[in-house]
Design an enzyme around this catalytic site. Sequence first.
Site, mmCIF file in Angstrom:
data_model
loop_
_atom_site.group_PDB
_atom_site.id
_atom_site.type_symbol
_atom_site.label_atom_id
_atom_site.label_comp_id
_atom_site.label_asym_id
_atom_site.label_seq_id
_atom_site.Cartn_x
_atom_site.Cartn_y
_atom_site.Cartn_z
ATOM 1 N N ASP A 62 0.855 -1.193 0.000
ATOM 2 C CA ASP A 62 0.000 0.000 0.000
ATOM 3 C C ASP A 62 0.893 1.245 0.000
ATOM 4 O O ASP A 62 1.873 1.322 0.736
ATOM 5 C CB ASP A 62 -0.918 -0.012 1.231
ATOM 6 C CG ASP A 62 -2.072 0.961 1.099
ATOM 7 O OD1 ASP A 62 -3.227 0.515 1.037
ATOM 8 O OD2 ASP A 62 -1.802 2.196 1.045
ATOM 9 N N ASN A 94 -12.861 -3.198 2.676
ATOM 10 C CA ASN A 94 -13.817 -2.122 2.898
ATOM 11 C C ASN A 94 -14.841 -2.088 1.768
ATOM 12 O O ASN A 94 -14.502 -2.342 0.617
ATOM 13 C CB ASN A 94 -13.072 -0.781 2.955
ATOM 14 C CG ASN A 94 -12.097 -0.710 4.111
ATOM 15 O OD1 ASN A 94 -12.380 -1.226 5.195
ATOM 16 N ND2 ASN A 94 -10.948 -0.097 3.901
ATOM 17 N N VAL A 101 -11.084 2.885 -3.476
ATOM 18 C CA VAL A 101 -10.776 2.376 -4.818
ATOM 19 C C VAL A 101 -11.782 1.264 -5.118
ATOM 20 O O VAL A 101 -11.857 0.268 -4.378
ATOM 21 C CB VAL A 101 -9.333 1.855 -4.921
ATOM 22 C CG1 VAL A 101 -9.066 1.331 -6.331
ATOM 23 C CG2 VAL A 101 -8.320 2.942 -4.555
ATOM 24 N N HIS A 113 -10.196 -5.245 -2.905
ATOM 25 C CA HIS A 113 -8.833 -5.504 -2.466
ATOM 26 C C HIS A 113 -8.875 -5.936 -1.012
ATOM 27 O O HIS A 113 -9.637 -5.391 -0.205
ATOM 28 C CB HIS A 113 -7.944 -4.274 -2.638
ATOM 29 C CG HIS A 113 -8.577 -2.996 -2.200
ATOM 30 N ND1 HIS A 113 -9.527 -2.332 -2.965
ATOM 31 C CD2 HIS A 113 -8.431 -2.261 -1.066
ATOM 32 C CE1 HIS A 113 -9.911 -1.245 -2.338
ATOM 33 N NE2 HIS A 113 -9.270 -1.185 -1.167
ATOM 34 N N HIS A 164 -6.934 -5.844 2.275
ATOM 35 C CA HIS A 164 -5.817 -5.228 2.996
ATOM 36 C C HIS A 164 -5.214 -6.290 3.904
ATOM 37 O O HIS A 164 -5.949 -6.972 4.642
ATOM 38 C CB HIS A 164 -6.318 -4.105 3.908
ATOM 39 C CG HIS A 164 -6.835 -2.882 3.217
ATOM 40 N ND1 HIS A 164 -6.080 -1.752 3.029
ATOM 41 C CD2 HIS A 164 -8.058 -2.603 2.686
ATOM 42 C CE1 HIS A 164 -6.802 -0.816 2.426
ATOM 43 N NE2 HIS A 164 -8.012 -1.318 2.214
#
Length: 122
Positions: free
Chosen positions: A31, A88, A97, A101, A103
Amino acid sequence: MSEETIFTKIINRDIPADIIYEDDQALAFKDVNPQAPFHCLIIPKEPIATANDINENNSAVVGHLYVIAAKLAAEHNFAEDGYRLVMNCNEYGGQSVYHIHLHVLAGKQMGWPPYTDKPKQA
Ligand code: 5GP
């Protein structure tokens, strides 16, 4: 089909990223704004906009993201101490975004809960 995001540009090598894992279905990279000593994002190469768009037809790749997370945890030696996996979704989830994804956050004790009802200070 999802709209192209910055992550498609990373997949296509149109913009640089610190890529730490790749296979035919997925990519993992650090990230750019890390929130933990180890913070990477694992994404499917075929875009899925949000967790709301996960279904029976594309769920295998979502499971694959978790398999990669477990591999990275073992390789980077934080499996035993533990880590946080987060996806999220939309505004309240804090998604910025719109290409799903996972994290992977590790290297420190994580906090909980993830929100507060306290009003923001002026
Ligand atoms: P979200 O807020 O959608 O859950 O997470 C998006 C994440 O993508 C953020 O943690 C943000 O720092 C990261 N990010 C946004 N743009 C880029 C970029 O161009 N490169 C990398 N490596 N990470 C990015």
